[in-house]
Design an enzyme around this catalytic site. Sequence first.
Site, PDB file in Angstrom:
ATOM      1  N   SER A   9       0.800  -1.222   0.000  1.00 12.94           N
ATOM      2  CA  SER A   9       0.000   0.000   0.000  1.00 12.94           C
ATOM      3  C   SER A   9       0.835   1.274   0.000  1.00 12.94           C
ATOM      4  O   SER A   9       0.365   2.304  -0.464  1.00 12.94           O
ATOM      5  CB  SER A   9      -0.939  -0.011   1.205  1.00 12.94           C
ATOM      6  OG  SER A   9      -0.230  -0.288   2.386  1.00 12.94           O
ATOM      7  N   HIS A  41      -5.827  -3.226  -1.582  1.00  5.25           N
ATOM      8  CA  HIS A  41      -5.579  -2.196  -2.602  1.00  5.25           C
ATOM      9  C   HIS A  41      -5.690  -2.773  -4.001  1.00  5.25           C
ATOM     10  O   HIS A  41      -4.952  -2.369  -4.901  1.00  5.25           O
ATOM     11  CB  HIS A  41      -4.208  -1.548  -2.391  1.00  5.25           C
ATOM     12  CG  HIS A  41      -4.203  -0.552  -1.280  1.00  5.25           C
ATOM     13  ND1 HIS A  41      -4.731   0.719  -1.403  1.00  5.25           N
ATOM     14  CD2 HIS A  41      -3.774  -0.643  -0.005  1.00  5.25           C
ATOM     15  CE1 HIS A  41      -4.595   1.367  -0.273  1.00  5.25           C
ATOM     16  NE2 HIS A  41      -4.020   0.570   0.606  1.00  5.25           N
ATOM     17  N   LYS A  75     -12.403   0.567   1.026  1.00  2.81           N
ATOM     18  CA  LYS A  75     -11.610   1.258  -0.010  1.00  2.81           C
ATOM     19  C   LYS A  75     -12.441   1.330  -1.294  1.00  2.81           C
ATOM     20  O   LYS A  75     -13.439   2.035  -1.311  1.00  2.81           O
ATOM     21  CB  LYS A  75     -10.259   0.570  -0.163  1.00  2.81           C
ATOM     22  CG  LYS A  75      -9.389   0.827   1.085  1.00  2.81           C
ATOM     23  CD  LYS A  75      -7.986   0.275   1.016  1.00  2.81           C
ATOM     24  CE  LYS A  75      -7.192   0.763   2.220  1.00  2.81           C
ATOM     25  NZ  LYS A  75      -6.622  -0.337   3.013  1.00  2.81           N
TER      26      LYS A  75
END
Length: 397
Positions: free
Chosen positions: A184, A212, A243
């Site tokens: 990340s 991610h 996210k």
Amino acid sequence: MTPEFTRHLEEMLAEIAAQGLMKRERPIASPQGVHVTVEGRELLNLCANNYLGLADDPRLIRAAAEAMERFGYGMASVRFICGTHELHLALERRIAEYLGKDDAILFAACFDANGGLFEPLLGAQDAIVSDSLNHASIIDGIRLCKAQRHRYPNGDMDGLEAALRAARESGARHVMIATDGVFSMDGFFAPLPEICELAEKYGAQVMVDDCHATGFIGPQGRGSPHRAAVDGKVDILTGTLGKALGGAIGGYVAGPQAVIEVLRQRARPYLFSNALPPAVCAASIVAIDIAEAGDDLRERLADNARYWRDGLAALGFELLPGEHPIVPVMLGEAKAAQEMAARLYDLGVYVSGFFYPVVPKGLARIRTQMNARLTRDDLDRGLEAFAAAGRAMGIVS
Ligand SMILES: *Cc1c(COP(=O)(O)O)cnc(C)c1O
């Protein structure tokens, strides 16, 4: 509190401030999005994990609002007492189906999923082999587990093989490799084909944290194992609903049935922490539907990442190489990253300096992140601000 203890804490804070490591939070007064209102000004946001721009998507908001009207605000229970709602099961099935796994189990956050994953699955006779740049939650999860620990340098396959050999030589019963799918702080992809090959050679399980990646990397956004065409060889996936998939809250583990069953019986953050609100579950299902069908969003995201990366490189900034929508601008010392972020803030761009302890000392940076909804005008405005701030600091000419 005793005066001694207060003084101890104040000294700690003074030390953090003296090193330029003090983090300051700037409250947003609008929805999270490409443009946000902060302290009365509209800023261009280049540091959210809002890769697909779903955090303020009307379809998610409607799904959440309808679920809240129908099913109320909270569950007021952990899952196994009386906190399991039909929407939890529907979301778990949807996650498993999307990622191509037998089943999935929800947690309050991916931090909890990683924190609770290892301890029930592995004991003192076993070993975990972990990438040195793995997320803090994996590191903590491993700390809470009694298995032997082996660490290999980031993405270093000779290091991984040496660690696997060491684990085998010490007589480990079961071995698990743990890695982020995308690291990340850097936007680097883990070399999953090589990792899976070594796992096969040494009889190890493979666990990938794909926070991610899920929703925007690989075909249909199914993540880094699908991107590398090794989805059948990655045994356990963890991920977040906080996210790309709407940006609210929640995490999960997806994997073989036996793994999910053991976690339901034994994972401590699952057993001892509250169930997700129904509204979050309903909106997350819509987010997965949008992500699965979202080739247009993924194309715009990848396009934006290329344009932004090329633009920053042309200005003379030092970037980490890659193609992920995480584009880190390397600045060295924490103070430089802080100053750059402050200057950009004054110029109307919201970014955040990253420095120790979230990245190693001397490798401070501004982590910029792309969003499918950013326009060329937005990105040009961002590049102008970076150019002005970089010139004022003598970083670019
Ligand atoms: C963000 C992140 C997490 C934590 O996810 P939350 O759902 O916010 O707790 C875990 N692992 C990685 C790699 C992450 O980037």
